[in-house]
Design an enzyme around this catalytic site. Sequence first.
Site, PDB file in Angstrom:
ATOM      1  N   LYS A 172     -82.549 -62.664 -71.915  1.00  0.00           N
ATOM      2  CA  LYS A 172     -82.849 -61.229 -71.926  1.00  0.00           C
ATOM      3  C   LYS A 172     -81.610 -60.457 -71.468  1.00  0.00           C
ATOM      4  CE  LYS A 172     -84.514 -57.909 -68.954  1.00  0.00           C
ATOM      5  NZ  LYS A 172     -83.847 -56.793 -69.592  1.00  0.00           N
ATOM      6  N   GLU A 247     -77.579 -63.595 -58.501  1.00  0.00           N
ATOM      7  CA  GLU A 247     -76.293 -62.975 -58.166  1.00  0.00           C
ATOM      8  C   GLU A 247     -76.558 -61.488 -58.063  1.00  0.00           C
ATOM      9  OE1 GLU A 247     -73.651 -64.202 -57.153  1.00  0.00           O
ATOM     10  OE2 GLU A 247     -73.940 -66.294 -57.717  1.00  0.00           O
ATOM     11  N   CYS A 281     -69.845 -56.090 -59.264  1.00  0.00           N
ATOM     12  CA  CYS A 281     -70.402 -56.491 -57.967  1.00  0.00           C
ATOM     13  C   CYS A 281     -69.300 -57.014 -57.062  1.00  0.00           C
ATOM     14  CB  CYS A 281     -71.514 -57.507 -58.138  1.00  0.00           C
ATOM     15  SG  CYS A 281     -71.013 -58.974 -59.011  1.00  0.00           S
ATOM     16  N   GLU A 380     -74.537 -50.771 -51.831  1.00  0.00           N
ATOM     17  CA  GLU A 380     -73.732 -50.875 -53.038  1.00  0.00           C
ATOM     18  C   GLU A 380     -73.942 -49.635 -53.901  1.00  0.00           C
ATOM     19  OE1 GLU A 380     -74.655 -53.909 -56.041  1.00  0.00           O
ATOM     20  OE2 GLU A 380     -72.525 -54.392 -55.981  1.00  0.00           O
TER      21      GLU A 380
END
Length: 478
Positions: A172, A247, A281, A380
């Site tokens: 996906k 992750e 990231c 973040e």
Amino acid sequence: MSVRLNYVAGAFVDSTGRLEDVNPSDTREVVDTFAVADKALTDQAVEAAASAFPAWSRTSPETRADILDTVGNEILARKAELGALLSREEGKILAEGIGEVVRAGRLFKFFAGEALRLSGEKGASVRPGVDVEITREPEGVVGLITPWNFPIAIPAWKIAPALAYGNTVVFKPAEIVPACGWAIADMLARAGIPEGVFNLVVGPGSVVGQALVESSKVRAVSFTGSVATGRRIGAACFESGKKVQLEMGGKNPLVVLDDADLPTAVEVAVNGAYFSTGQRCTASSRLLVQSGIHDRFVAAVTERLKALKVGHALAPDTQMGPVVSAEQLKQDMDYMRIGSEEGAHLAFGGEVLEREAPGHYLAPALFTEATNAMRISREEIFGPVACVIRVADYEEALAIANDTPFGLSAGICTTSLKHATHFKRNAAAGMVMVNLATAGVDYHVPFGGRKGSSYGPREQGSYAREFYTTVKTAYTLA
Ligand code: UN1
């Protein structure tokens, strides 16, 4: 206009829903239209993958290697075209788009070789006459859920090892950038992947992702994306007894010591914080700068940012493309406000920019006088935003570097062997960089982090086998 279909059980199949892949550099442009899979189609894909697994898991590794190598070669041969497609759907500049495509091609070729290199161990038993063999077998059906910021490299570094080690796949892609994922499906289909071994389902996480995570036939899920979604996926996989690899975010520190080479430190910081529009990231979002070099560093970074050309991803002189979507731009702007309210000083940028084409353009932002307690230093942001935290010495820098819920990547700019060595040993991160940006990693060595950044075995390199295989210990009395 033609519609790109899902790929299920060896055929491109339609479904009723439609979604448009919109170019963030020019929102008038629809890159492509995609058929949206629903739960029923996702379940069909899982069924197909489950049926295909026994035969695929027994294929010669050479068969698997050949298919992966064929796809790797095609990706490399089409790097200009696929790089432009990637830049159109995601917004990173063309050089970065092409670079990412090359990385994806190399990943397929690397894991083609890994298919042949999978080996086991043989040892003595504590019981006389008994042999012990330790082998690795594929897990079964794996669900792969990938983010929008690397539309081809992250799919490649999950799909290629999954197939190399004999698993079957339901993939996906992020629904805002499905074109590169679709291109992989098309290439695998033409390379002769057997029916059901690889399936592509395009659709929202709440439908397609949810169906994958809940299915009793999916044995393992690998996810890259946000912390909130990752935690939910992890909990659901635990509930249903699946192996899971997550992750998630980062708030990666880049330490700049007084003894750093200033031009190197500036390049490393600008690359790490702003390239790919900071949407990595691994981005260097916390710049921990020692007081002796602080003002010179801030002045030099600000000069570089003033000169940084923000614009359409395909324009040859653009150095930073747009933010990926209106939603992400809003999140970035929310943090601009939060940072200012918290008392950080916005030294440069942070405003929405108008360009000839309507797109999600944001001037790269640099906060100074930030503290590590501020939300802009702890959460973040996932945009072209960095905050500078002033530190007195190396010891304070290391302590602040490690004072974060994340632990993906950590960097230091220094000419001191002593501090570089100490930092490599003591940074609480999965990856440490010396005089290099925290972002931008090789494709053949392990990738992953600690604490809130990652969960489960490492990705990439031969370490990928930890996730995509399961160990069997066999005893024989001959
Ligand atoms: C890189 O920095 O080269 O989502 C790769 C991400 C990471 C990949 C970073 N999983 O940003």
